[in-house]
Each structure stands twice: as C-alpha cells, then as structure tokens.
Write a protein that holds these residues in place. Sequence first.
Motif, PDB file in Angstrom:
ATOM      1  N   GLY A  17       0.817  -1.205   0.000  1.00 41.45           N
ATOM      2  CA  GLY A  17       0.000   0.000   0.000  1.00 41.45           C
ATOM      3  C   GLY A  17       0.851   1.254   0.000  1.00 41.45           C
ATOM      4  O   GLY A  17       2.084   1.222  -0.074  1.00 41.45           O
ATOM      5  N   ARG A  18       0.193   2.384   0.122  1.00 44.02           N
ATOM      6  CA  ARG A  18       0.874   3.674   0.103  1.00 44.02           C
ATOM      7  C   ARG A  18       1.754   3.837   1.349  1.00 44.02           C
ATOM      8  O   ARG A  18       1.390   3.408   2.434  1.00 44.02           O
ATOM      9  CB  ARG A  18      -0.143   4.813   0.050  1.00 44.02           C
ATOM     10  CG  ARG A  18      -1.070   4.768  -1.152  1.00 44.02           C
ATOM     11  CD  ARG A  18      -2.151   5.826  -1.018  1.00 44.02           C
ATOM     12  NE  ARG A  18      -1.609   7.159  -1.155  1.00 44.02           N
ATOM     13  CZ  ARG A  18      -2.199   8.254  -0.663  1.00 44.02           C
ATOM     14  NH1 ARG A  18      -3.302   8.156   0.040  1.00 44.02           N
ATOM     15  NH2 ARG A  18      -1.666   9.452  -0.856  1.00 44.02           N
ATOM     16  N   GLN A  19       2.894   4.480   1.156  1.00 44.19           N
ATOM     17  CA  GLN A  19       3.816   4.730   2.261  1.00 44.19           C
ATOM     18  C   GLN A  19       3.816   6.191   2.704  1.00 44.19           C
ATOM     19  O   GLN A  19       4.682   6.615   3.475  1.00 44.19           O
ATOM     20  CB  GLN A  19       5.225   4.300   1.861  1.00 44.19           C
ATOM     21  CG  GLN A  19       5.386   2.797   1.724  1.00 44.19           C
ATOM     22  CD  GLN A  19       5.111   2.077   3.035  1.00 44.19           C
ATOM     23  OE1 GLN A  19       5.777   2.314   4.043  1.00 44.19           O
ATOM     24  NE2 GLN A  19       4.121   1.193   3.035  1.00 44.19           N
ATOM     25  N   LEU A  20       2.827   6.944   2.229  1.00 44.94           N
ATOM     26  CA  LEU A  20       2.761   8.370   2.569  1.00 44.94           C
ATOM     27  C   LEU A  20       2.698   8.580   4.079  1.00 44.94           C
ATOM     28  O   LEU A  20       3.422   9.420   4.624  1.00 44.94           O
ATOM     29  CB  LEU A  20       1.534   9.010   1.904  1.00 44.94           C
ATOM     30  CG  LEU A  20       1.289  10.480   2.258  1.00 44.94           C
ATOM     31  CD1 LEU A  20       2.381  11.348   1.672  1.00 44.94           C
ATOM     32  CD2 LEU A  20      -0.090  10.935   1.752  1.00 44.94           C
ATOM     33  N   LEU A  21       1.850   7.814   4.755  1.00 45.74           N
ATOM     34  CA  LEU A  21       1.650   8.017   6.191  1.00 45.74           C
ATOM     35  C   LEU A  21       2.929   7.775   6.993  1.00 45.74           C
ATOM     36  O   LEU A  21       3.384   8.677   7.723  1.00 45.74           O
ATOM     37  CB  LEU A  21       0.497   7.139   6.680  1.00 45.74           C
ATOM     38  CG  LEU A  21       0.061   7.303   8.135  1.00 45.74           C
ATOM     39  CD1 LEU A  21      -0.336   8.743   8.429  1.00 45.74           C
ATOM     40  CD2 LEU A  21      -1.097   6.355   8.439  1.00 45.74           C
ATOM     41  N   ILE A  55     -16.007   2.715  -7.340  1.00 45.49           N
ATOM     42  CA  ILE A  55     -14.635   2.304  -7.030  1.00 45.49           C
ATOM     43  C   ILE A  55     -14.166   3.036  -5.777  1.00 45.49           C
ATOM     44  O   ILE A  55     -14.300   4.256  -5.688  1.00 45.49           O
ATOM     45  CB  ILE A  55     -13.696   2.639  -8.204  1.00 45.49           C
ATOM     46  CG1 ILE A  55     -13.991   1.750  -9.411  1.00 45.49           C
ATOM     47  CG2 ILE A  55     -12.238   2.494  -7.786  1.00 45.49           C
ATOM     48  CD1 ILE A  55     -13.583   0.311  -9.236  1.00 45.49           C
ATOM     49  N   HIS A  56     -13.605   2.311  -4.820  1.00 43.65           N
ATOM     50  CA  HIS A  56     -13.176   2.927  -3.568  1.00 43.65           C
ATOM     51  C   HIS A  56     -11.683   3.216  -3.495  1.00 43.65           C
ATOM     52  O   HIS A  56     -11.241   3.887  -2.557  1.00 43.65           O
ATOM     53  CB  HIS A  56     -13.587   2.047  -2.388  1.00 43.65           C
ATOM     54  CG  HIS A  56     -15.033   2.165  -2.033  1.00 43.65           C
ATOM     55  ND1 HIS A  56     -16.028   1.522  -2.743  1.00 43.65           N
ATOM     56  CD2 HIS A  56     -15.659   2.868  -1.054  1.00 43.65           C
ATOM     57  CE1 HIS A  56     -17.208   1.811  -2.197  1.00 43.65           C
ATOM     58  NE2 HIS A  56     -17.003   2.625  -1.187  1.00 43.65           N
ATOM     59  N   SER A  57     -10.890   2.704  -4.413  1.00 41.99           N
ATOM     60  CA  SER A  57      -9.443   2.957  -4.349  1.00 41.99           C
ATOM     61  C   SER A  57      -8.810   2.720  -5.712  1.00 41.99           C
ATOM     62  O   SER A  57      -9.376   2.037  -6.575  1.00 41.99           O
ATOM     63  CB  SER A  57      -8.772   2.042  -3.313  1.00 41.99           C
ATOM     64  OG  SER A  57      -8.758   0.701  -3.782  1.00 41.99           O
ATOM     65  N   GLY A  58      -7.614   3.262  -5.867  1.00 45.88           N
ATOM     66  CA  GLY A  58      -6.875   3.027  -7.096  1.00 45.88           C
ATOM     67  C   GLY A  58      -6.505   1.569  -7.269  1.00 45.88           C
ATOM     68  O   GLY A  58      -6.465   1.053  -8.395  1.00 45.88           O
ATOM     69  N   GLU A  59      -6.232   0.887  -6.166  1.00 44.03           N
ATOM     70  CA  GLU A  59      -5.880  -0.527  -6.214  1.00 44.03           C
ATOM     71  C   GLU A  59      -7.048  -1.360  -6.739  1.00 44.03           C
ATOM     72  O   GLU A  59      -6.869  -2.250  -7.573  1.00 44.03           O
ATOM     73  CB  GLU A  59      -5.473  -0.994  -4.818  1.00 44.03           C
ATOM     74  CG  GLU A  59      -4.906  -2.406  -4.774  1.00 44.03           C
ATOM     75  CD  GLU A  59      -4.419  -2.797  -3.392  1.00 44.03           C
ATOM     76  OE1 GLU A  59      -3.651  -3.772  -3.303  1.00 44.03           O
ATOM     77  OE2 GLU A  59      -4.792  -2.139  -2.401  1.00 44.03           O
ATOM     78  N   LEU A  60      -8.249  -1.067  -6.270  1.00 43.41           N
ATOM     79  CA  LEU A  60      -9.436  -1.782  -6.755  1.00 43.41           C
ATOM     80  C   LEU A  60      -9.665  -1.507  -8.238  1.00 43.41           C
ATOM     81  O   LEU A  60     -10.039  -2.409  -8.996  1.00 43.41           O
ATOM     82  CB  LEU A  60     -10.664  -1.373  -5.947  1.00 43.41           C
ATOM     83  CG  LEU A  60     -10.747  -1.919  -4.523  1.00 43.41           C
ATOM     84  CD1 LEU A  60     -11.888  -1.258  -3.764  1.00 43.41           C
ATOM     85  CD2 LEU A  60     -10.924  -3.432  -4.528  1.00 43.41           C
ATOM     86  N   LEU A  61      -9.436  -0.271  -8.654  1.00 42.41           N
ATOM     87  CA  LEU A  61      -9.607   0.065 -10.062  1.00 42.41           C
ATOM     88  C   LEU A  61      -8.625  -0.722 -10.927  1.00 42.41           C
ATOM     89  O   LEU A  61      -8.997  -1.257 -11.980  1.00 42.41           O
ATOM     90  CB  LEU A  61      -9.409   1.566 -10.268  1.00 42.41           C
ATOM     91  CG  LEU A  61      -9.605   2.083 -11.699  1.00 42.41           C
ATOM     92  CD1 LEU A  61     -10.989   1.749 -12.221  1.00 42.41           C
ATOM     93  CD2 LEU A  61      -9.345   3.585 -11.756  1.00 42.41           C
ATOM     94  N   ALA A  62      -7.387  -0.818 -10.491  1.00 46.47           N
ATOM     95  CA  ALA A  62      -6.388  -1.569 -11.240  1.00 46.47           C
ATOM     96  C   ALA A  62      -6.768  -3.046 -11.335  1.00 46.47           C
ATOM     97  O   ALA A  62      -6.613  -3.672 -12.397  1.00 46.47           O
ATOM     98  CB  ALA A  62      -5.019  -1.412 -10.593  1.00 46.47           C
TER      99      ALA A  62
END
Length: 268
Positions: A153-157, A200-207
């Motif tokens: 997942g994203r590492q921004l946090l 769609i709830h996330s970019g990952e789901l869209l992909a």
Amino acid sequence: MEHLKGLQALLVRPIQPDGHGDEILSAKLIAEGALLHHFPVMKITPLESSLNQDLISHYILNLFLYDRAIFVSRAATFFVVDWLKRNSDLMPQVLPVGPRYYAVGKTTATELKKYNVDAELPECEFSSEGLLGLTSLQRLAGEKILIFSGVGGRQLLPDQLRSRGAVVSQCELYHRKISTDYTRNINDLLYSNKLGVVIIHSGELLAHLVSQIPGEGLNKLKKLPLLVPSERVSLLAKNMGFQYIICAPSALAEDIISVLSGWCSNQR
C-alpha cells in the motif's frame, strides 16, 4: 423516495474479514432503488506464517510502550481484536490504555469504539492526507508510533510521520490480493449494456478491475460513469483513460449516495 430507481450499479469492494461486505452502502443503494451487483475484485486474507504471527504478537503485546497507534482500516481493527480474542491468556481482550489512538476513517473509528477506544480521526478527508492534517500529528519528535495495516500500500503516512520526527513501526496484519472469482460475471454485465455506474473505492481496486476486462469490454468500461471517493483516485482514473468520472467527497456511504443521487437527478 427512490432516487436511484432502476440504476444498475457495480460495486467491487472486497468482503470484509468479519464476513460482511460493505453492508451500509449496499443497503442504502438498494433502499434508493438501485439494482446492485456486488462482485469483489479483491480478497483480504490474514498473514498466517509463524514468522508473521510472531511479529504481530510482538507488536500487540508491546502496544502499551507506544505513544500513538494508528489503524488504517476496518480490517486492521478486526485482525487486532481477533488476535486479542485468540490470545486472552497472554493479554486481556482490550486495547491498552496509554497510547493515543487514531483511525483513518469513520468506519474504522466506529469499530474501535465497540472496544471502548475513542480514536481521533480527520473531520472530513478520510485518508492518509486527512489524518496527517490533524493538529496532534504535526510535532512528533521522538514519539513512538505503531501503524496497524495490510502489506504494502501507500507509504505516505509512515514517511510523513518519520519526517516529523516520529519513530514509526508497522504491524502488517493481512494481504490484499486480487480476486478473479467474479471475472465472468463482471464481463457478462458489461456486455449486457445495462450497467449504469461503477463504484470504485481505491486506485488498487480500479487496477484489479481493469486487469480482468479484455478487449472491447475494457472500452465499454471506460465509457461508463465511474464514481470515486477522492480527487487522487479521480486523477488515476483519468490517466487510465476513463471518460466520465463522478467524484464524491469521501468513501462514506452517505457521501456516495448523496453524490450519486444528485447525478441521477441531473440525468433525468
């Protein structure tokens, strides 16, 4: 009043590890008259190797040593609580008093509340960006923070928290894996030419969704209205060639229903 009467909607969110889907959103869509097709393109599975379980046990047993604990999802809450239930001989079935608790979104905070944890969360932008905007997370020099999340997942946090001086650890509890169980259902639905909107709830789901639709079906998908929960996912969708994007202010069921109802009204 059924604001979405007759609208056929595709929802691809995964079933939650507690066995429930996105029941609040699903119920609201159906109550508003939509014909809902819930075909998940992702599975949430626990990390079960002995090494993973040892690491998870280490982090949870030492949670009281941390200044702050962040739960990034409802699934993260489920797996921590599940560990507590299975290991009551090692630790009481409660989260320790001491750390300051945070949740990325309302559903995660609601789950934590069931276990007497009042988690801080963003006021409106339920995302890593929204959480990072909280006043209490601005100055963190030397503070120990534990993040409960899935793998990857994203590492921004964590990156941003470290840049603010925190010592950040990540307790990974589960995998998010692509599911192809409904690939045929999704493609059949697209070729029926009856689908009215894709949620769609996330970019990952869209992909994951795009990867399961070949040829002309993908062209059909990209011409359909696509409802997303943020400008970030909207930009991802635009870069992938989607032509008609509806952007809700958040992934909350009420925000999605409100935006979708307004859109439907304008189409009539």
